[in-house]
Design a protein around this motif. Sequence first.
Motif, PDB file in Angstrom:
ATOM      1  N   VAL A   1      70.110 -97.050  32.487  1.00 62.92           N
ATOM      2  CA  VAL A   1      69.527 -95.756  32.852  1.00 62.92           C
ATOM      3  C   VAL A   1      68.764 -95.930  34.149  1.00 62.92           C
ATOM      4  N   GLU A   2      69.183 -95.169  35.160  1.00 64.64           N
ATOM      5  CA  GLU A   2      68.485 -95.221  36.446  1.00 64.64           C
ATOM      6  C   GLU A   2      67.614 -93.983  36.580  1.00 64.64           C
ATOM      7  N   THR A   3      66.343 -94.193  36.913  1.00 64.60           N
ATOM      8  CA  THR A   3      65.492 -93.033  37.106  1.00 64.60           C
ATOM      9  C   THR A   3      64.540 -93.268  38.271  1.00 64.60           C
TER      10      THR A   3
ATOM     11  N   LYS B   1      68.133 -98.527  43.892  1.00 64.36           N
ATOM     12  CA  LYS B   1      68.444 -98.614  42.457  1.00 64.36           C
ATOM     13  C   LYS B   1      69.946 -98.458  42.203  1.00 64.36           C
ATOM     14  N   SER B   2      70.540 -97.417  42.778  1.00 66.42           N
ATOM     15  CA  SER B   2      71.968 -97.181  42.531  1.00 66.42           C
ATOM     16  C   SER B   2      72.820 -98.314  43.094  1.00 66.42           C
ATOM     17  N   THR B   3      72.417 -98.826  44.245  1.00 59.08           N
ATOM     18  CA  THR B   3      73.161 -99.930  44.858  1.00 59.08           C
ATOM     19  C   THR B   3      73.109-101.143  43.919  1.00 59.08           C
TER      20      THR B   3
ATOM     21  N   GLY C   1      74.431 -87.677  45.402  1.00 59.08           N
ATOM     22  CA  GLY C   1      74.084 -88.991  45.928  1.00 59.08           C
ATOM     23  C   GLY C   1      74.573 -90.135  45.060  1.00 59.08           C
ATOM     24  N   ASP C   2      74.242 -90.082  43.773  1.00 55.87           N
ATOM     25  CA  ASP C   2      74.618 -91.172  42.877  1.00 55.87           C
ATOM     26  C   ASP C   2      76.123 -91.288  42.756  1.00 55.87           C
ATOM     27  N   ARG C   3      76.763 -90.156  42.760  1.00 54.23           N
ATOM     28  CA  ARG C   3      78.223 -90.177  42.638  1.00 54.23           C
ATOM     29  C   ARG C   3      78.826 -90.949  43.799  1.00 54.23           C
ATOM     30  N   ILE C   4      78.281 -90.709  44.962  1.00 53.36           N
ATOM     31  CA  ILE C   4      78.835 -91.377  46.140  1.00 53.36           C
ATOM     32  C   ILE C   4      78.523 -92.869  46.086  1.00 53.36           C
ATOM     33  N   ARG C   5      77.261 -93.195  45.755  1.00 48.93           N
ATOM     34  CA  ARG C   5      76.852 -94.594  45.785  1.00 48.93           C
ATOM     35  C   ARG C   5      77.523 -95.450  44.721  1.00 48.93           C
ATOM     36  N   MET C   6      77.829 -94.851  43.593  1.00 46.28           N
ATOM     37  CA  MET C   6      78.477 -95.654  42.557  1.00 46.28           C
ATOM     38  C   MET C   6      79.958 -95.318  42.482  1.00 46.28           C
TER      39      MET C   6
HETATM   40 MG    MG Z   1      70.017 -93.604  43.028  1.00 50.29          MG
END
Ligand code: MG
Length: 297
Positions: free
Chosen positions: A143-145, A58-60, A94-99
């Motif tokens: 919004v990612e969930t 999702k984040s990718t 995690g999200d911080r790193i991926r985005m």
């Molecule tokens: Mg994610």
Amino acid sequence: MATVTQHIKPTCTDFRSVARALTIVENNLNGAADLLKSLTFNIHTPVTGITGPPGAGKSTLVNAIINNLVQQGKKVAVLAIDPTSPFNFGSLLGDRIRMASHFNHPDVFIRSLATRGSLGGLSAKTIEMTDVLKASGFDHIIVETVGVGQSEVEIAGLADLTFVMLVPEAGDEIQNIKSGLMEIADAFIINKADRDGADLFINNLKKILLQSKENKVSIFKTIASKNEGIDAVTNFILAPLKIKNSRRELLLTQKVYNIIQQNKMAGIDKKKLQQDIAKALSKDDFNIYRFASTYVG
Ligand SMILES: [Mg+2]
Ligand SMILES: Nc1nc2c(ncn2[C@@H]2O[C@H](COP(=O)(O)OP(=O)(O)OP(=O)(O)O)[C@@H](O)[C@H]2O)c(=O)[nH]1
């Protein structure tokens, strides 16, 4: 009574004001209710929800979509929700790193939050924070969930357009896709299409959709990590929203329901609840219904 926060008017030209307003709302600080009531926003700002199992990509995908939107001159805000298990206030790194590639972009605002204190799923906080972003004047909100139980269904009450992401590995489970998931999906994204079985998976999904009344749901095939299939998803997001009035009513009903629920639950702190339970359990005549009734005002 005048409060400091009344003067905060979040705007996407000043990310600090947005961050501050979100913090006030997220933590229900003094003036949060006034701040929310003072928001003026364009209810037509599109909110796109992306839900799917942990690690689906999702984040990718969000990262790739942001790229496309920013290239078209859009200002984008992302809310990444980490539904930590009720008693584990997990990490949001995690999200911080991926985005990360967008964290310092002037047109991209990213905020992660844990659904603290909410009994699973998206909390009304998420709705409020999305509304702060709407009022801030972003062109698009994503919004990612992580799809775990209720949050999948609740995201439909929050987003104008809901993508359900699945990966081919979910093959055996496809027959068991919950009908709720079928109902909320405006489109499916089958990510990790570089993996074996992607086409078979898509064909099976198509068959299931044909059998149900949701057969107009679009299916996108992506390899988010290689930026493949992203343009089609972006175009779908950019197409004018075709929300029927009945659906908008349904979405708003869900939203208001969540807001009322949150107000009713105000003051109930889960940690304290756990402490109170621990105390109550020490008595032999512990009765969960009597215990719960002491919390109902
Ligand atoms: Mg994610
Ligand atoms: N093979 C392959 N790997 C992918 C693809 N898209 C993402 N990944 C990888 O899958 C892993 C998880 O990706 P994320 O984007 O963090 O997934 P997520 O759904 O946001 O994960 P959570 O937020 O933790 O639920 C990362 O290592 C990505 O590089 C894809 O299309 N193919």
